[in-house]
Design an enzyme around this catalytic site. Structure first.
Site, mmCIF file in Angstrom:
data_model
loop_
_atom_site.group_PDB
_atom_site.id
_atom_site.type_symbol
_atom_site.label_atom_id
_atom_site.label_comp_id
_atom_site.label_asym_id
_atom_site.label_seq_id
_atom_site.Cartn_x
_atom_site.Cartn_y
_atom_site.Cartn_z
ATOM 1 N N LYS A 120 0.854 -1.208 0.000
ATOM 2 C CA LYS A 120 0.000 0.000 0.000
ATOM 3 C C LYS A 120 0.880 1.246 0.000
ATOM 4 C CE LYS A 120 -1.611 2.036 3.981
ATOM 5 N NZ LYS A 120 -1.422 3.487 3.971
ATOM 6 N N ASN A 121 1.934 1.236 0.814
ATOM 7 C CA ASN A 121 2.769 2.442 0.957
ATOM 8 C C ASN A 121 3.783 2.592 -0.159
ATOM 9 O OD1 ASN A 121 1.250 3.058 3.141
ATOM 10 N ND2 ASN A 121 2.757 2.388 4.661
ATOM 11 N N ARG A 144 -4.583 11.228 3.475
ATOM 12 C CA ARG A 144 -3.410 12.068 3.704
ATOM 13 C C ARG A 144 -2.368 11.889 2.614
ATOM 14 N NH1 ARG A 144 -1.362 14.370 7.266
ATOM 15 N NH2 ARG A 144 0.661 13.492 6.769
ATOM 16 N N CYS A 181 -4.591 12.718 11.793
ATOM 17 C CA CYS A 181 -5.443 11.547 11.997
ATOM 18 C C CYS A 181 -5.182 11.050 13.421
ATOM 19 C CB CYS A 181 -5.155 10.467 10.969
ATOM 20 S SG CYS A 181 -3.501 9.851 11.103
ATOM 21 N N ARG A 202 0.448 14.608 12.272
ATOM 22 C CA ARG A 202 0.953 14.369 10.922
ATOM 23 C C ARG A 202 1.299 15.682 10.204
ATOM 24 N NH1 ARG A 202 -0.976 9.214 9.431
ATOM 25 N NH2 ARG A 202 0.611 9.124 7.833
ATOM 26 N N PRO A 203 2.164 16.512 10.779
ATOM 27 C CA PRO A 203 2.522 17.768 10.108
ATOM 28 C C PRO A 203 3.238 17.502 8.788
ATOM 29 C CG PRO A 203 4.012 17.347 11.919
ATOM 30 C CD PRO A 203 2.949 16.302 12.003
ATOM 31 N N ILE A 204 3.343 18.553 7.959
ATOM 32 C CA ILE A 204 4.085 18.424 6.687
ATOM 33 C C ILE A 204 5.155 19.520 6.597
ATOM 34 C CG2 ILE A 204 2.260 17.264 5.358
ATOM 35 C CD1 ILE A 204 1.436 20.014 4.277
ATOM 36 N N ASP A 205 5.620 19.966 7.761
ATOM 37 C CA ASP A 205 6.626 21.037 7.785
ATOM 38 C C ASP A 205 7.910 20.641 7.060
ATOM 39 O OD1 ASP A 205 6.691 19.209 10.027
ATOM 40 O OD2 ASP A 205 8.387 20.366 10.772
ATOM 41 N N LEU A 206 8.303 19.362 7.144
ATOM 42 C CA LEU A 206 9.557 18.944 6.476
ATOM 43 C C LEU A 206 9.383 18.995 4.961
ATOM 44 C CD1 LEU A 206 10.616 15.929 8.744
ATOM 45 C CD2 LEU A 206 11.328 18.321 8.904
ATOM 46 N N ASP A 244 4.422 0.468 11.775
ATOM 47 C CA ASP A 244 3.161 -0.067 11.256
ATOM 48 C C ASP A 244 2.893 -1.494 11.724
ATOM 49 O OD1 ASP A 244 3.589 1.644 8.090
ATOM 50 O OD2 ASP A 244 2.700 2.295 9.978
ATOM 51 N N VAL A 260 7.895 6.755 16.729
ATOM 52 C CA VAL A 260 7.692 7.432 15.443
ATOM 53 C C VAL A 260 6.496 8.366 15.465
ATOM 54 C CG1 VAL A 260 7.228 7.079 12.981
ATOM 55 C CG2 VAL A 260 8.818 5.545 14.193
ATOM 56 N N ARG A 266 -9.069 0.346 4.075
ATOM 57 C CA ARG A 266 -8.135 1.328 3.502
ATOM 58 C C ARG A 266 -6.777 0.674 3.253
ATOM 59 N NH1 ARG A 266 -6.457 6.034 6.695
ATOM 60 N NH2 ARG A 266 -5.003 6.025 4.981
HETATM 61 C C1 EPZ Z 1 4.413 6.905 5.878
HETATM 62 O O1 EPZ Z 1 3.710 7.978 6.472
HETATM 63 C C2 EPZ Z 1 3.422 5.752 5.795
HETATM 64 N N1 EPZ Z 1 2.303 6.142 4.936
HETATM 65 C C3 EPZ Z 1 2.927 5.405 7.205
HETATM 66 O O2 EPZ Z 1 2.036 4.308 7.100
HETATM 67 C C4 EPZ Z 1 4.128 4.987 8.046
HETATM 68 O O3 EPZ Z 1 3.699 4.690 9.362
HETATM 69 C C5 EPZ Z 1 5.144 6.147 8.069
HETATM 70 O O4 EPZ Z 1 5.517 6.486 6.715
HETATM 71 C C6 EPZ Z 1 6.400 5.791 8.840
HETATM 72 O O5 EPZ Z 1 6.987 4.651 8.284
HETATM 73 C C7 EPZ Z 1 2.457 6.104 3.589
HETATM 74 O O6 EPZ Z 1 3.520 5.789 3.067
HETATM 75 C C8 EPZ Z 1 1.253 6.462 2.770
HETATM 76 P P1 EPZ Z 1 6.653 10.132 8.088
HETATM 77 P P2 EPZ Z 1 4.374 9.465 6.520
HETATM 78 O O7 EPZ Z 1 6.633 11.380 7.308
HETATM 79 O O8 EPZ Z 1 5.157 9.696 5.295
HETATM 80 C C9 EPZ Z 1 6.704 13.335 11.542
HETATM 81 C C10 EPZ Z 1 0.098 3.100 7.515
HETATM 82 O O9 EPZ Z 1 -0.482 2.651 8.512
HETATM 83 N N2 EPZ Z 1 6.740 14.322 10.449
HETATM 84 O O10 EPZ Z 1 7.832 9.207 7.985
HETATM 85 O O11 EPZ Z 1 3.308 10.417 6.868
HETATM 86 C C11 EPZ Z 1 5.383 12.612 11.588
HETATM 87 O O12 EPZ Z 1 4.441 13.367 12.319
HETATM 88 C C12 EPZ Z 1 0.668 4.499 7.525
HETATM 89 O O13 EPZ Z 1 0.263 2.470 6.428
HETATM 90 C C13 EPZ Z 1 6.903 15.669 10.769
HETATM 91 O O14 EPZ Z 1 7.034 16.036 11.934
HETATM 92 O O15 EPZ Z 1 5.359 9.265 7.765
HETATM 93 C C14 EPZ Z 1 5.741 11.325 12.291
HETATM 94 O O16 EPZ Z 1 5.776 11.541 13.684
HETATM 95 C C15 EPZ Z 1 0.535 5.159 8.870
HETATM 96 N N3 EPZ Z 1 6.918 16.582 9.758
HETATM 97 C C16 EPZ Z 1 7.152 11.030 11.787
HETATM 98 O O17 EPZ Z 1 7.651 12.279 11.278
HETATM 99 C C17 EPZ Z 1 6.781 16.218 8.441
HETATM 100 O O18 EPZ Z 1 6.816 17.114 7.560
HETATM 101 C C18 EPZ Z 1 7.170 10.007 10.660
HETATM 102 O O19 EPZ Z 1 6.365 10.489 9.628
HETATM 103 C C19 EPZ Z 1 6.607 14.848 8.135
HETATM 104 C C20 EPZ Z 1 6.596 13.916 9.154
#
Ligand code: EPZ
Length: 443
Positions: free
Chosen positions: A26-27, A98, A122, A127-131, A312, A334, A404
């Site tokens: 899925k990811n 998302r 969620c 789930r911020p997107i600041d990075l 996950d 995480v 989902r």
């Molecule tokens: C991906 O989410 C996966 N989703 C998630 O799977 C998975 O748990 C996650 O990576 C970690 O492996 C998809 O690929 C669609 P991150 P993503 O950015 O990209 C923080 C599932 O159940 N962060 O690596 O959103 C964030 O809040 C889902 O299949 C920031 O602070 O994960 C989190 O605490 C759930 N700022 C950590 O980093 C940002 O700009 C990891 O998030 C981005 C992230």
């Protein structure tokens, strides 16, 4: 089929046994579908899961002008992006998923602009997107945050040296998909290198992108002028593999997953072995055979970016610790709020204490079936797995999450001997006398 009235019915099951194969991850499929916006023409993806997230991503691509054909029997997706002529993602689509944020990089690369509604948080975290955003700005993207939309524009994307504070999967993927069209060399230091990210890299390279990896975790991208459509067989879903292995573990069974890669789950498999389970691999680590021990020992772990223990699989692994001998300490590092499933496991008799980001699980003799509610995709796996071992019957609502993340995973589990089925109670109407009767819907 509506989700509103549907639920999973799970009963205490015998030892699971047999062979099973995985659908594509899925990811991986969601981000790879987004990456097809970098090309103009027909691409084909194989082993595509018929999950609702994939159906949502299809709707998103169609809303931008793509033509998509999904053969759900053959699990093959054909995406023609030659007609893509929009760069705005509607709010209703963003709210549903998302992962829609992952079209930002490709749209900036294709149109130099992208208008994306803010993705919601969620239950597992804000789930911020600041990075994503601060590094897009480094690449020359102007971002207007004034309304409910992020209106972004870049007269020309600038190749950059990017250092990620945290190896964010989504930020790595989004920035990389913008960088493939930015002239010059972009380096993403402290990048995420999950198997799904590597699958995206293999697709970008098939398109003609120049992407290389440098130890320890740097992705180097040299921009190119154009990218071609691709044919791609998706990487198998290691998270589906982990869920199936844990279903076998909790029922004391033995299964073989024919197309799983052991190195995608190294730490997770080590923990299963530390519990006393037997895990063996085919040639080159392709294919995983599992034989459960009848006296599983508790193990402790913390979640971490790949190759650490995957966040996950934290919830489903916690379900298995509930019936292991001893005490397990699980630290979710995480996401800041990914322990919501604990309350539901406690309803089933689990003994779990929470201290900050840590859960302390004391193994019990047995769990009891209950009416439980899934709060996210992986929590739904934890509850289904607990239900396979719990005495009596467990009903799980909130199955939109289950749908989902997976394509009829309950059918795969049932094929291994699990007593689990999806009940669509919208087919039943409640008579005044409270007698359940089956109303044949005019289809
Ligand atoms: C991906 O989410 C996966 N989703 C998630 O799977 C998975 O748990 C996650 O990576 C970690 O492996 C998809 O690929 C669609 P991150 P993503 O950015 O990209 C923080 C599932 O159940 N962060 O690596 O959103 C964030 O809040 C889902 O299949 C920031 O602070 O994960 C989190 O605490 C759930 N700022 C950590 O980093 C940002 O700009 C990891 O998030 C981005 C992230």
């Amino acid at each position: 089929m509506s989700n509103g009235n549907s639920y999973l019915e799970i009963k205490q099951s015998p030892e699971l046994s047999g062979d099973v194969s995985l659908y594509g991850a899925k990811n991986a499929v969601l981000v790879i579908m987004a990456s097809l916006l970098l090309t103009s023409g027909k691409s084909r993806l194989k082993n595509v899961p018929g999950s609702s997230d994939v159906l949502h991503m299809i709707k998103l691509l169609e809303s931008l002008g793509a033509v998509v054909i999904f053969d759900q029997v053959a699990h093959e997706l054909e995406v023609d992006t030659s007609g893509v002529n929009k760069w705005q993602v509607r709010q209703d689509i963003m709210k549903q998923m998302r992962a829609s944020i992952l079209v930002m990089g490709p749209l900036l690369a294709r149109f130099s602009r992208a208008d994306i509604a803010l993705p919601g948080g969620c239950v597992i975290g804000s789930r911020p997107i600041d990075l994503h955003l601060k590094n897009f700005e480094k690449m020359g993207v102007d971002i207007d945050r004034s309304g409910s939309y992020l209106k972004t524009h870049a007269s020309s994307l600038r190749a950059q040296d990017i250092i990620l504070d945290y190896p964010s999967v989504g930020a790595t993927e989004n920035l990389m998909m913008a960088a493939v069209s930015a002239s010059g060399i972009t380096r993403i230091v402290n990048a995420a290198l999950e198997p799904e990210v590597l699958d995206l890299i293999s697709v970008l390279k098939k398109m003609g992108a120049k992407v290389d990896l440098e130890v320890p975790a740097t992705i180097v991208v040299e921009g190119v002028d154009s990218l071609e459509p691709v044919d791609h067989d998706l990487v198998p879903d290691r998270l589906e593999a982990g869920t199936l292995l844990l279903a076998a573990a909790i029922t004391g069974g033995s299964i073989t997953i024919t197309n799983a890669y052991a190195d995608h789950l190294a730490v997770f498999l080590l923990k299963l072995q530390e519990m006393g389970h037997q895990v063996s691999y085919g040639f080159d680590g392709y294919g995983i055979s599992f034989q459960a021990t009848q006296s599983p020992q508790s193990v402790s772990f913390k979640t971490a970016p790949y190759p650490g223990f995957p966040t996950d699989l934290q919830a489903p692994m916690m379900a298995v610790q509930c019936l292991a001998q001893g005490r397990s300490v699980i630290d979710e590092t995480v996401f800041e709020n990914r322990l919501v499933h604990i309350r539901e496991l406690q309803k089933m008799g689990a003994q779990i204490l929470v201290e900050g980001s840590k859960a302390i699980i004391t193994g019990v003799e047995e769990l009891y079936g209950a009416n439980v509610i899934a709060s996210d995709i992986r929590a739904s796996c934890a509850l289904a797995i607990a239900g396979l071992a719990a005495k009596g019957t467990t009903t799980m609502t909130g199955i939109s999450h289950w749908r989902r993340g997976y394509d009829r995973l309950e059918q795969k589990m049932a094929s291994l001997g699990a007593f689990i089925k999806l009940i669509d109670s919208s087919l039943f109407t409640q008579k005044p006398s409270d007698q359940l009767s089956l109303s044949i819907k005019n289809s």
